[in-house]
Enzyme design. Sequence first.
Site, PDB file in Angstrom:
ATOM      1  N   CYS A 385      40.377 -22.857  34.988  1.00  0.00           N
ATOM      2  CA  CYS A 385      40.079 -22.516  33.592  1.00  0.00           C
ATOM      3  C   CYS A 385      41.048 -21.442  33.097  1.00  0.00           C
ATOM      4  O   CYS A 385      42.204 -21.747  32.853  1.00  0.00           O
ATOM      5  CB  CYS A 385      38.617 -22.118  33.438  1.00  0.00           C
ATOM      6  SG  CYS A 385      38.048 -22.395  31.759  1.00  0.00           S
ATOM      7  N   HIS A 511      35.747 -26.440  35.703  1.00  0.00           N
ATOM      8  CA  HIS A 511      35.261 -25.585  36.796  1.00  0.00           C
ATOM      9  C   HIS A 511      34.776 -26.442  37.964  1.00  0.00           C
ATOM     10  O   HIS A 511      33.583 -26.761  38.040  1.00  0.00           O
ATOM     11  CB  HIS A 511      34.102 -24.708  36.297  1.00  0.00           C
ATOM     12  CG  HIS A 511      34.529 -23.637  35.360  1.00  0.00           C
ATOM     13  ND1 HIS A 511      34.874 -22.377  35.785  1.00  0.00           N
ATOM     14  CD2 HIS A 511      34.688 -23.638  34.010  1.00  0.00           C
ATOM     15  CE1 HIS A 511      35.221 -21.638  34.740  1.00  0.00           C
ATOM     16  NE2 HIS A 511      35.117 -22.383  33.658  1.00  0.00           N
ATOM     17  N   GLU A 513      34.140 -25.636  40.859  1.00  0.00           N
ATOM     18  CA  GLU A 513      33.205 -24.922  41.746  1.00  0.00           C
ATOM     19  C   GLU A 513      31.750 -25.252  41.461  1.00  0.00           C
ATOM     20  O   GLU A 513      30.890 -25.021  42.314  1.00  0.00           O
ATOM     21  CB  GLU A 513      33.443 -23.405  41.663  1.00  0.00           C
ATOM     22  CG  GLU A 513      33.017 -22.723  40.370  1.00  0.00           C
ATOM     23  CD  GLU A 513      34.091 -22.723  39.286  1.00  0.00           C
ATOM     24  OE1 GLU A 513      34.995 -23.580  39.330  1.00  0.00           O
ATOM     25  OE2 GLU A 513      34.011 -21.870  38.372  1.00  0.00           O
TER      26      GLU A 513
HETATM   27  N1  GLN Z   1      38.767 -17.512  28.034  1.00  0.00           N
HETATM   28  C1  GLN Z   1      39.235 -18.846  28.215  1.00  0.00           C
HETATM   29  C2  GLN Z   1      38.701 -19.796  27.168  1.00  0.00           C
HETATM   30  O1  GLN Z   1      37.738 -19.515  26.500  1.00  0.00           O
HETATM   31  C3  GLN Z   1      38.904 -19.356  29.610  1.00  0.00           C
HETATM   32  C4  GLN Z   1      37.448 -19.516  29.841  1.00  0.00           C
HETATM   33  C5  GLN Z   1      37.097 -19.630  31.297  1.00  0.00           C
HETATM   34  O2  GLN Z   1      37.908 -19.332  32.171  1.00  0.00           O
HETATM   35  N2  GLN Z   1      35.874 -20.028  31.593  1.00  0.00           N
HETATM   36  O3  GLN Z   1      39.236 -20.859  26.980  1.00  0.00           O
END
Ligand code: GLN
Length: 538
Positions: A385, A511, A513
């Site tokens: 992410c 994600h 995970e």
């Molecule tokens: N801050 C980034 C976004 O909003 C990444 C978010 C995250 O890593 N969950 O896109």
Amino acid sequence: MAGSKCKFIFVTGGVVSSLGKGITAASIALLLRRRGYRVSMQKLDPYLNVDPGTMSPYQHGEVYVTEDGAETDLDLGHYERFAGVTCNRNSNYTAGKIYSSVLSREREGGYLGKTVQVIPHITDEIKAAVLSQVTDEVDIAITEIGGTVGDIESLPFLEALRQLSHDLGRQNVAFIHLTLIPYLSASGELKTKPSQQSSGILRSIGIIPDILICRTERSLDEEHFRKLSLFCDVPSNAVIEEKDVENSIYEVPVELAAQKLDQLILDRLSLPHLGLDMRTWEEMLEKAIHPKGRKVCIGVVGKYMGLQDSYKSIYEALRHAAIANDVPLEIRGIEAEDLESGDTSALNGVDGILVPGGFGTRGIEGKIDAVTHSRINGIPFLGICLGMQCAVIETARNLAGLTEASSSEFHPETPHPVIDLMEDQRSLTRKGGTMRLGAYSCRLEKDSRASEIYDSETISERHRHRYEFNNSYRELLAEAGMICSGLSPDGVLVEIVERPDHPWFVACQFHPEFKSGPLDPNPLFREFIRAASESSHA
Ligand code: GLN
């Protein structure tokens, strides 16, 4: 009533928070599932945020995301990882969510003429939330109540459970109370008094626990069991010791089964003892405790490194992957800001670098430096992410000549927003529950590392972000060696990038995970650890 044969387990906690109620509830679910019962799991949280999505990891630890896109308590991660249950929006209710639906119903005229009160209106809403788990597919519904018995804000929840035990029939409900037996080193004693008091508080609310589970760092003796049974008003065979496990949290269900906790619960609920099959779990544990390979050290470069709970699912997914590769794992937490001075010695000797998700500006430059370090030194890299967004910025700045490239999250005025706000996010003003959340499909490019890792053309993973790879830079970044190997099915959103010129460099917008268990590690983590274990950086 649909599912009227469903039985219920309510798990409360006493004395202190952080007792591991979630792991205990998840272990119970695992044991019941392995006896052939169909189980659902739910957490009730007494705080007033509608969900934990807007809370800082300092407050709450990780925010766990369900398939259907709810931002929830991290205990749901334990439920999914241990018991393999699939959680959804109904699996986590906070007092805020309960109150907000009662209050909006009040505004709609749903209670015309009535005074709206905690009892019965809030308690009825809590009861409806508990019953929302019940379907014809569920034999046993487990509900864990967050917080500690005695907290003012938990009272409506406990009152609702007390009422429910009458509505459902006391014989269909098992109350399990988890408590702490502290060890006082000055006197060299284990103390049962706090547990006597917390079960006393429960009794004053009208709940008599059926089973007491005692968290302790040392073994209890006969006298402790006798006292606890007598003062807490539970049968002597219903006092269970849950001692700190030495190696792995996945030992907990085995320890509880050894004390026949699952049989006790089934007896309490008048359910037959279907056979318990723990073979695959025990095989997994054997590998977790006695791995054969060489130790792998993974540097996780984030910003809440002192807090175990902030990257809970990441750490667990790494452990699952280590079990699958039969290697011991060391996780080295590295504060991203510490890398910003240019001193990367904290990364010395790591076999792989992982940059996890996150929000806000702090530590960004250190994370980007960690990407550079892994790229230049050929160290396996997994970006998740925000970690993928840092990888994109790094290539843009250092290989595509866009020295001022950034994300518009950190630098709204950047001339090169290689990571930018998604179109449908621009007009949003409300922060709660408005990110791109939950499971989305992703199409993998043929012959890419991603398709080799997943051994599939299409995958589904969970998301939680507002910003995206900016498509205007796809070609430029490809020329700089970064290819987009996973795309949304319509080809519009970039979900995975990788560097074919690197031994193992993969980063994803989702994600992974959140979809990993000790018996079914996520492929990205599994292959990341495999690459790290084969890397020559040891
Ligand atoms: N801050 C980034 C976004 O909003 C990444 C978010 C995250 O890593 N969950 O896109």
